[in-house]
Design a protein around this motif. Structure first.
Motif, PDB file in Angstrom:
ATOM      1  N   SER A  27      -8.291   8.181   7.870  1.00 52.61           N
ATOM      2  CA  SER A  27      -8.478   8.592   6.470  1.00 52.61           C
ATOM      3  C   SER A  27      -7.204   9.211   5.909  1.00 52.61           C
ATOM      4  O   SER A  27      -6.899   9.050   4.721  1.00 52.61           O
ATOM      5  N   SER A  28      -6.447   9.908   6.776  1.00 55.03           N
ATOM      6  CA  SER A  28      -5.222  10.559   6.300  1.00 55.03           C
ATOM      7  C   SER A  28      -4.213   9.516   5.799  1.00 55.03           C
ATOM      8  O   SER A  28      -3.516   9.728   4.809  1.00 55.03           O
ATOM      9  N   THR A  29      -4.143   8.367   6.475  1.00 53.77           N
ATOM     10  CA  THR A  29      -3.229   7.294   6.032  1.00 53.77           C
ATOM     11  C   THR A  29      -3.715   6.737   4.694  1.00 53.77           C
ATOM     12  O   THR A  29      -2.923   6.532   3.764  1.00 53.77           O
ATOM     13  N   LEU A  30      -5.030   6.503   4.594  1.00 53.89           N
ATOM     14  CA  LEU A  30      -5.572   5.917   3.369  1.00 53.89           C
ATOM     15  C   LEU A  30      -5.426   6.867   2.176  1.00 53.89           C
ATOM     16  O   LEU A  30      -5.286   6.429   1.040  1.00 53.89           O
ATOM     17  N   ALA A  31      -5.421   8.163   2.469  1.00 56.59           N
ATOM     18  CA  ALA A  31      -5.274   9.151   1.387  1.00 56.59           C
ATOM     19  C   ALA A  31      -3.857   9.130   0.820  1.00 56.59           C
ATOM     20  O   ALA A  31      -3.619   9.610  -0.293  1.00 56.59           O
ATOM     21  N   ALA A  32      -2.909   8.565   1.585  1.00 54.23           N
ATOM     22  CA  ALA A  32      -1.499   8.619   1.169  1.00 54.23           C
ATOM     23  C   ALA A  32      -1.025   7.342   0.471  1.00 54.23           C
ATOM     24  O   ALA A  32       0.160   7.218   0.146  1.00 54.23           O
ATOM     25  N   PHE A  48       0.816  -1.225   0.000  1.00 63.29           N
ATOM     26  CA  PHE A  48       0.000   0.000   0.000  1.00 63.29           C
ATOM     27  C   PHE A  48       0.852   1.279   0.000  1.00 63.29           C
ATOM     28  O   PHE A  48       0.334   2.369  -0.204  1.00 63.29           O
ATOM     29  N   GLY A  49       2.161   1.126   0.259  1.00 63.47           N
ATOM     30  CA  GLY A  49       3.044   2.291   0.200  1.00 63.47           C
ATOM     31  C   GLY A  49       2.912   3.237   1.385  1.00 63.47           C
ATOM     32  O   GLY A  49       3.260   4.423   1.287  1.00 63.47           O
ATOM     33  N   VAL A  50       2.395   2.740   2.505  1.00 61.34           N
ATOM     34  CA  VAL A  50       2.343   3.548   3.743  1.00 61.34           C
ATOM     35  C   VAL A  50       2.748   2.636   4.909  1.00 61.34           C
ATOM     36  O   VAL A  50       2.502   1.429   4.847  1.00 61.34           O
ATOM     37  N   ASP A  51       3.366   3.200   5.944  1.00 64.39           N
ATOM     38  CA  ASP A  51       3.821   2.356   7.059  1.00 64.39           C
ATOM     39  C   ASP A  51       2.670   2.110   8.025  1.00 64.39           C
ATOM     40  O   ASP A  51       2.243   3.016   8.744  1.00 64.39           O
TER      41      ASP A  51
END
Ligand SMILES: Cc1cc2nc3c(=O)[nH]c(=O)nc-3n(C[C@H](O)[C@H](O)[C@H](O)COP(=O)(O)O)c2cc1C
Length: 449
Positions: free
Chosen positions: A330-335, A315-318
């Motif tokens: 939501s901020s994590t999912l937006a990234a 997913f490209g986020v930690d």
């Protein structure tokens, strides 16, 4: 009934095609060697007027699949299983996977012809060239052959097998002739010592991914068994590509494209979503590890492990170190990455949870969406599952489906009892068999000698 007929097959993996299917209360974890259960499930598919039961095969085992795909570690070989299914049924076709890379054309020709006789014309051969490099080391080879060699070999094998069937005797022993094949790989005199199959040529499936596989499927197979594609556009593209290649060989109407489909179905949408969540909750996750190494998972092919490290990578986020049941901000999912965004859409389609609504995507959802899917999954009530089948069938993505039950026998009967009647009511699927042989179910004539 419309002119074009939908075809349905049952992909039989005794412990189910969901990695945790064997742990569901409606599953039988010890089903792989229970011939009574295998026959019972085949009879359920026959009562629902399915075209065929499909038996995959591998020529290697891998204990590492214990948590990701237990059905792939140990099971009965398919010819014997097919004979037992044929003996307990009267109409349903039986598809045996046989890999010519590790078999001889004469052996394949006589085994398939024997199955076709013993089943009264219901046999099919799923021709694969094998995804398992490990198989080479079980057959005295140093390495798995490359794609070109596997397909050169497979194409000659298929030619020899069909020639042997065409030159085989009638059941009364008359009419046999030699084929005197002298090819690049084989010298085969013939004739075959089994009579010509009742279907003339046993129905041939092909399952592969490469350009060579598409070409073999379009030119020589009756059915192309398609692997999963990430988007609807890609599914249509694949379907159109096979049909266009087949048209170039003058056989546009002679090749059916059947993708795999895992239906998670229950009387209501809410129950289906809960069932899907429950299956995923039964998964045993892989231990966390370093980011960067892609490992074997998911059965056939390469994939990512099921854990938050792999999810972070995909997913490209930690997202490491979080509670799996918690909602992802939501901020994590937006990234997330582009690939991650595509998978988030898939998660919403399956779980109905969203990026920013009151019922939000969880960390567990990211983990479950990480490994490569074996087939397209649809979660819903019977009408919703039938809608998807109808859409693919009518909009140029499939001529039917190989149904992958998530667990056995519960998910088989859920599909046959809940979804098949809807397809029949809509005039999409047969209510009775029109003939006896698999060729008749598929609307394919017996080829002349
Ligand atoms: C839908 C599908 C089902 C497959 N089933 C089998 C199988 O039962 N046994 C097997 O050895 N390989 C199976 N394969 C793998 C193919 O034989 C093939 O080797 C693999 O997809 C690699 O593609 P290629 O041979 O076209 O390069 C399957 C592939 C697909 C797409």
């Amino acid at each position: 009934m419309s002119e074009r007929e939908l075809h349905l097959g049952l992909m039989f993996w005794a412990t189910g095609t969901h990695a945790a299917g064997w742990r569901h209360p409606d599953a039988r974890a010890d089903a792989a060697y229970d011939i009574g259960l295998i026959q019972e499930v085949s009879q359920a598919a026959e009562r629902a007027k399915f075209d065929f039961v499909f038996l995959g095969d591998r020529l290697a085992s891998d204990p590492a699949l214990q948590h990701s795909n237990p059905a792939q570690i140990s099971r009965l070989e398919p010819y014997s299983t097919a004979m037992a299914i044929a003996a307990a049924t009267t109409h349903i076709g039986v598809v045996v996977t046989a890999n010519p890379t590790y078999s001889d054309p004469y052996a394949i020709a006589r085994l398939m012809a024997s199955l076709d006789h013993l089943s009264d014309g219901r046999a099919a051969w799923n021709l694969v060239t094998g995804a398992d490099a490990a198989a080479a080391h079980n057959f005295g080879r140093d390495a798995h052959w490359d794609t070109a060699r596997r397909y050169d070999w497979a194409e000659e094998t298929l030619r020899v097998v069909r020639d042997l069937w065409d030159a085989a005797p009638e059941p009364d022993g008359t009419g046999a002739r030699r084929i005197d094949h002298r090819g690049e790989f084989f010298s085969v005199d013939g004739p075959l010592d089994v009579a010509r199959p009742p279907q003339g040529h046993v129905v041939v499936f092909n399952a592969g991914t490469s350009d060579r596989s598409r070409e073999l499927g379009a030119r020589d197979a009756d059915i192309v068994f398609a692997g999963p594609q990430p988007t609807l556009a890609k599914r249509r593209e694949y379907y159109a590509d096979i049909k266009a290649r087949a048209a170039r060989h003058g056989r546009a109407d002679h090749v059916a494209v059947l993708p795999g489909l895992t239906p998670i179905v229950a009387p209501t949408t809410e129950e289906a979503v809960a069932l899907h969540d429950r299956l995923n909750a039964l998964l045993v996750l892989d231990p966390e590890r370093e980011v960067g190494d892609i490992v074997r998972a998911g059965g056939i092919g390469e994939g990512h492990q099921r854990n938050l490290t792999s999810a972070s990578e995909v997913f490209g986020v930690d997202v490491r170190g979080n509670d799996l049941a918690a909602a992802v901000p939501s901020s994590t999912l937006a990234a997330v990455s582009e690939e991650g965004a595509r998978r988030l859409t898939e998660i919403t389609r399956l779980t109905r949870r969203t990026v920013d609504g009151p019922d939000r995507i969880t960390y567990g959802d990211l983990v479950h969406a990480t490994p490569a899917q074996l087939s397209h999954v649809v979660v819903g009530n019977p009408e919703e599952v039938a809608d998807m089948i109808q859409e693919w069938f009518e909009e140029g993505a499939a001529d039917g489906f190989n149904i992958y039950p998530a667990y056995v026998p519960g998910a088989v009967t859920a599909f046959t009892e809940l979804v098949v009647p809807v397809l029949q009511r809509r005039g999409l699927f047969r209510k009775e068999y029109g003939g006896r042989t698999l060729r008749e179910h598929l609307g394919m004539a017996v080829p002349p000698r």
